[in-house]
Design a protein around this motif. Structure first.
Motif, PDB file in Angstrom:
ATOM      1  N   GLU A  74      -2.345  63.920  -5.546  1.00 26.85           N
ATOM      2  CA  GLU A  74      -3.889  63.709  -6.332  1.00 26.85           C
ATOM      3  C   GLU A  74      -4.554  62.550  -5.685  1.00 26.85           C
ATOM      4  N   MET A  75      -3.920  61.468  -5.586  1.00 36.38           N
ATOM      5  CA  MET A  75      -4.379  60.171  -5.539  1.00 36.38           C
ATOM      6  C   MET A  75      -4.380  60.144  -4.340  1.00 36.38           C
ATOM      7  N   MET A  76      -3.138  60.650  -3.587  1.00 31.56           N
ATOM      8  CA  MET A  76      -3.543  60.349  -1.664  1.00 31.56           C
ATOM      9  C   MET A  76      -5.123  61.192  -1.458  1.00 31.56           C
ATOM     10  N   MET A  77      -5.473  61.812  -2.501  1.00 32.81           N
ATOM     11  CA  MET A  77      -6.393  62.454  -1.789  1.00 32.81           C
ATOM     12  C   MET A  77      -7.415  62.053  -2.263  1.00 32.81           C
ATOM     13  N   LYS A 107      -9.353  65.197   5.058  1.00 32.54           N
ATOM     14  CA  LYS A 107      -9.581  63.773   6.120  1.00 32.54           C
ATOM     15  C   LYS A 107      -9.074  62.602   5.856  1.00 32.54           C
ATOM     16  N   GLN A 108      -8.565  61.840   7.130  1.00 32.14           N
ATOM     17  CA  GLN A 108      -8.115  61.172   7.406  1.00 32.14           C
ATOM     18  C   GLN A 108      -7.984  59.992   8.057  1.00 32.14           C
ATOM     19  N   THR A 109      -8.076  58.966   8.360  1.00 37.18           N
ATOM     20  CA  THR A 109      -8.736  58.409   9.493  1.00 37.18           C
ATOM     21  C   THR A 109      -7.740  57.397  10.030  1.00 37.18           C
ATOM     22  N   SER A 110      -7.566  56.590  10.869  1.00 38.74           N
ATOM     23  CA  SER A 110      -6.867  56.195  11.621  1.00 38.74           C
ATOM     24  C   SER A 110      -7.427  54.633  11.542  1.00 38.74           C
ATOM     25  N   ASN A 111      -8.240  54.372  11.108  1.00 45.67           N
ATOM     26  CA  ASN A 111      -8.744  52.880  10.980  1.00 45.67           C
ATOM     27  C   ASN A 111      -8.923  52.049   9.982  1.00 45.67           C
ATOM     28  N   PRO A 112      -8.603  51.083  11.134  1.00 46.53           N
ATOM     29  CA  PRO A 112      -7.685  50.242   9.644  1.00 46.53           C
ATOM     30  C   PRO A 112      -7.990  49.138   9.272  1.00 46.53           C
ATOM     31  N   VAL A 113      -8.976  49.216   9.009  1.00 46.72           N
ATOM     32  CA  VAL A 113     -10.313  48.967   8.249  1.00 46.72           C
ATOM     33  C   VAL A 113     -10.728  48.991   7.386  1.00 46.72           C
ATOM     34  N   ALA A 114     -11.176  49.049   6.087  1.00 48.67           N
ATOM     35  CA  ALA A 114     -11.507  49.582   5.006  1.00 48.67           C
ATOM     36  C   ALA A 114     -13.094  49.436   5.073  1.00 48.67           C
ATOM     37  N   PRO A 115     -13.916  50.890   5.162  1.00 52.51           N
ATOM     38  CA  PRO A 115     -15.396  50.896   5.120  1.00 52.51           C
ATOM     39  C   PRO A 115     -15.499  50.185   3.918  1.00 52.51           C
ATOM     40  N   GLU A 116     -17.562  49.501   4.490  1.00 58.79           N
ATOM     41  CA  GLU A 116     -17.713  48.322   3.272  1.00 58.79           C
ATOM     42  C   GLU A 116     -17.747  49.725   1.855  1.00 58.79           C
ATOM     43  N   GLY A 117     -17.375  48.555   0.646  1.00 60.00           N
ATOM     44  CA  GLY A 117     -17.683  48.976  -1.577  1.00 60.00           C
ATOM     45  C   GLY A 117     -16.885  50.316  -1.071  1.00 60.00           C
ATOM     46  N   PHE A 118     -15.309  50.146  -0.483  1.00 60.64           N
ATOM     47  CA  PHE A 118     -14.092  50.439  -0.418  1.00 60.64           C
ATOM     48  C   PHE A 118     -13.262  50.075  -1.806  1.00 60.64           C
ATOM     49  N   GLU A 119     -13.228  48.680  -1.903  1.00 65.45           N
ATOM     50  CA  GLU A 119     -12.794  48.070  -3.324  1.00 65.45           C
ATOM     51  C   GLU A 119     -13.010  48.662  -4.594  1.00 65.45           C
ATOM     52  N   THR A 120     -14.618  48.948  -4.256  1.00 64.69           N
ATOM     53  CA  THR A 120     -15.455  48.997  -5.862  1.00 64.69           C
ATOM     54  C   THR A 120     -15.245  50.223  -5.260  1.00 64.69           C
TER      55      THR A 120
END
Length: 85
Positions: free
Chosen positions: A47-50, A62-75
């Motif tokens: 559930e945490m990973m989802m 969906k999963q992503t292989s982009n090593p950089v998180a999108p804007e606003g992911f931290e918040t």
């Protein structure tokens, strides 16, 4: 003992309707999960990973292989939105 042939028509219709309903339910569930089968017996780690995948990509499957998180992911964490007791 003769077979009542007129009873086979409703039996065939009921069987076809159950088959159609099951097929449409399966197609609907797979369409909601992007073509993947539904998940069963999901534990707290999954559930945490989802939730993380939902915040990263917008969909839980969906999963992503982009090593950089999108804007606003931290918040967008759930820890910032829950109330303290």
């Amino acid at each position: 003992m003769p077979v009542p042939w007129e009873a086979l028509i409703p039996f065939g219709l009921v069987t076809a309707m159950f088959g159609a309903a099951g097929t449409l339910l399966n197609v609907s569930k797979r369409a909601q999960n992007q073509g993947k089968p539904p998940r069963y017996h999901v534990d707290s780690w999954e559930e945490m990973m989802m939730d993380r995948d939902r915040r990263l990509t917008g969909h839980a499957r969906k999963q992503t292989s982009n090593p950089v998180a999108p804007e606003g992911f931290e918040t967008s964490s759930v820890w910032y939105t829950e109330r303290r007791q």
